[in-house]
Write an enzyme that holds these catalytic residues in place. Structure first.
Site, short mmCIF file in Angstrom:
data_model
loop_
_atom_site.label_atom_id
_atom_site.label_comp_id
_atom_site.label_asym_id
_atom_site.label_seq_id
_atom_site.Cartn_x
_atom_site.Cartn_y
_atom_site.Cartn_z
N HIS A 100 0.84 -1.21 0.00
CA HIS A 100 0.00 0.00 0.00
C HIS A 100 0.87 1.25 0.00
CE1 HIS A 100 -3.30 2.74 1.19
NE2 HIS A 100 -2.37 3.29 1.98
N GLU A 101 1.87 1.30 0.86
CA GLU A 101 2.75 2.47 0.93
C GLU A 101 3.56 2.61 -0.36
OE1 GLU A 101 2.27 4.64 3.06
OE2 GLU A 101 1.01 3.43 4.39
N HIS A 104 1.64 4.52 -2.85
CA HIS A 104 1.75 5.98 -2.73
C HIS A 104 3.01 6.49 -3.45
CE1 HIS A 104 -1.68 6.69 -0.27
NE2 HIS A 104 -1.23 6.01 0.77
N HIS A 108 3.10 9.21 -6.65
CA HIS A 108 3.91 10.43 -6.76
C HIS A 108 4.79 10.39 -7.99
CE1 HIS A 108 3.16 12.68 -3.00
NE2 HIS A 108 2.90 11.50 -2.47
#
Length: 243
Positions: A100-101, A104, A108
């Site tokens: 999940h991280e 992110h 970006h």
């Protein structure tokens, strides 16, 4: 004073607190359950993060940080921080959180529009959240002091100040709403990557990861609902002081 003012609208605050507690409890219990189940791949959260970063040609350092469920991707320093419960863990829960991280980080890197909008909105949301409550309190006090209340048609100064504060508070809610698609997308990316790379090898593991990430997403939904209920309370209080 405003802090001790009581009326029936407090029930909205109580409902918001209950919703948040339920979501937080569900998240903690779900993570705890699947943190005890080892992934068939035998990989750790760090291993998964390194594989995903490498496959997406991202040069992002992966560092351990203290705490539980404090995982995050920091775009300011381009670093992925994994908590103690994720970094060295072989569990299904750890793999899901790490992916999940990483989602992110990919957002970006690819210029994902919702995260660009959310990041651009940060200064506005921070400004609104800082001055909202002081303005609402000041407006409440002025509108309740009959000797200083200045009428201007149907509205008085206190009411107008409260409404400005409420508008500022709405900015904080808008930020939370903008955060929702960002979090949902990061989870979807993480799940797809885990499956496509073969890190997650069975349907049972896939369902487990989905449960962990869904539980995490619900905490953001609960926070937005709680903020909305607080906003609704402020509107009701302001309208009650209008006339």
């Amino acid at each position: 004073m405003f802090w001790f003012y009581y009326d029936w609208t407090y029930i909205l605050v109580i409902i918001g607190i209950i919703i948040s507690l339920i979501a937080s409890g569900y998240m903690n219990s779900t993570f705890k359950k699947y943190s005890k189940i080892k992934a068939a791949s035998g990989l750790t959260g760090r291993d998964v993060a390194e594989i995903i970063m490498r496959n997406n040609n991202l040069n992002v350092p992966i560092t351990p940080i203290g705490g539980n469920l404090t995982d995050n991707f920091d775009p300011r320093y381009n670093v992925l921080n994994l908590s103690q419960s994720t970094y060295g863990s072989h569990s299904i829960a750890a793999l899901g959180v790490a992916a999940h991280e990483c989602g992110h980080a990919i957002q970006h890197n690819t210029g994902y529009m919702p995260i660009r909008l959310r990041n651009a909105f940060v200064p506005v949301a921070n400004f609104g959240s800082k001055i909202a409550l002081p303005l609402i309190i000041i407006g409440f006090i002025i509108s309740g002091a009959s000797d200083v209340s200045v009428r201007m048609g149907r509205n008085d100064i206190g009411y107008n100040i409260m409404m400005v504060g409420i508008i500022c508070f709405t900015l904080a809610l808008a930020f939370q709403i903008l955060t929702l698609p960002v979090e949902f997308n990061a989870s979807a990316r993480g799940i797809n990557i885990l499956c496509d790379t073969g890190i997650i090898r069975t349907q049972e593991e896939k369902r487990a990861v989905k449960k962990v990430l869904t539980a995490a997403a619900l905490t953001y939904v609960a926070a937005a609902l709680a903020t909305f209920l607080q906003l609704l309370r402020f509107v009701l209080i302001a309208n009650s002081r209008k006339d």
